[in-house]
Design an enzyme around this catalytic site. Sequence first.
Site, mmCIF file in Angstrom:
data_model
loop_
_atom_site.group_PDB
_atom_site.id
_atom_site.type_symbol
_atom_site.label_atom_id
_atom_site.label_comp_id
_atom_site.label_asym_id
_atom_site.label_seq_id
_atom_site.Cartn_x
_atom_site.Cartn_y
_atom_site.Cartn_z
ATOM 1 N N SER A 84 -13.795 -41.514 20.461
ATOM 2 C CA SER A 84 -12.555 -41.764 19.770
ATOM 3 C C SER A 84 -13.129 -43.054 19.009
ATOM 4 O O SER A 84 -14.064 -43.603 19.124
ATOM 5 C CB SER A 84 -11.790 -42.431 20.955
ATOM 6 O OG SER A 84 -10.837 -43.164 20.491
ATOM 7 N N TYR B 57 -11.092 -46.929 29.029
ATOM 8 C CA TYR B 57 -11.151 -45.702 28.028
ATOM 9 C C TYR B 57 -11.917 -46.079 26.717
ATOM 10 O O TYR B 57 -12.692 -45.067 26.596
ATOM 11 C CB TYR B 57 -9.580 -45.445 27.268
ATOM 12 C CG TYR B 57 -9.669 -44.100 26.395
ATOM 13 C CD1 TYR B 57 -9.557 -42.890 26.833
ATOM 14 C CD2 TYR B 57 -9.622 -44.522 24.978
ATOM 15 C CE1 TYR B 57 -9.292 -41.753 26.010
ATOM 16 C CE2 TYR B 57 -9.239 -43.361 24.059
ATOM 17 C CZ TYR B 57 -9.448 -42.083 24.692
ATOM 18 O OH TYR B 57 -9.530 -41.207 23.779
#
Length: 257
Positions: free
Chosen positions: A150, A163
């Site tokens: 990501s 995350y």
Amino acid sequence: MLEQLFSMQNKVCVVTGGSRGLGFYMAKAFLGAGAKRVYITARKADACQAAALELQAFGDCVALPGDISSMDEVVALAATLKEREESIDVLVNNAGRGWLESFENFPEMGWDKVMDLNVKSPFFLTRELTPLLANGSTAESTASVINIGSVAGICGETDTLSYAPSKSAIHQVTRNLSAVLAAQHIRVNAIAPGRFFTAMTEYVGKEQYELECASIPLKRWGEEKDIAGLAIMLASTAGGFITGQIIPVDGGTTVVR
């Protein structure tokens, strides 16, 4: 020549978290490019079966439901694949999760669950499936592992406290495994998506969406075709000399952040 470069003909693929979002898009893309068979996993059995049924309109798709945040399930998934296939060509470690909570209230569970699924499971699933990945691979026809990272693992993030670190970690796992597995003709790369329309972004309201689009150089979120094209490239002959790379697909977000 182009058809051969980007062909998925005769390739067997495994996509974790393939019942929706980016995983579904990539599974669909592989089938559309001629993949022999695509296996998808998902924690919810009904959703996994429904997605596989939908994807069968594009080719042979098989649902293998299971919660691969558990090591037992990782081993079980690998065992099932070993029973069904002599080799696999593509593994996409896409299953992942986030946890939204303030720094002051962030629970230990919110750290462990994210790290287990986003980092530990891809590492051990890749290890368990390495014999299948290596079995059909050669210097001219390499196997491909694609981890889904990501831009949150590249840019600073304050609202994704577990995350973002998990995605930084899977980026480094990608680099490490690319070196470890190269001798077995297995390439390992990561795609680092920016904002896409997925279940993980359903919470974003219209106002926030418009503000985010304004801050992205290409002024939009990612769409199905954006992830599909890059995944096919990395999984096919077109990506045969690419390994150990973290490739953002983010509309330019990492340029301005």
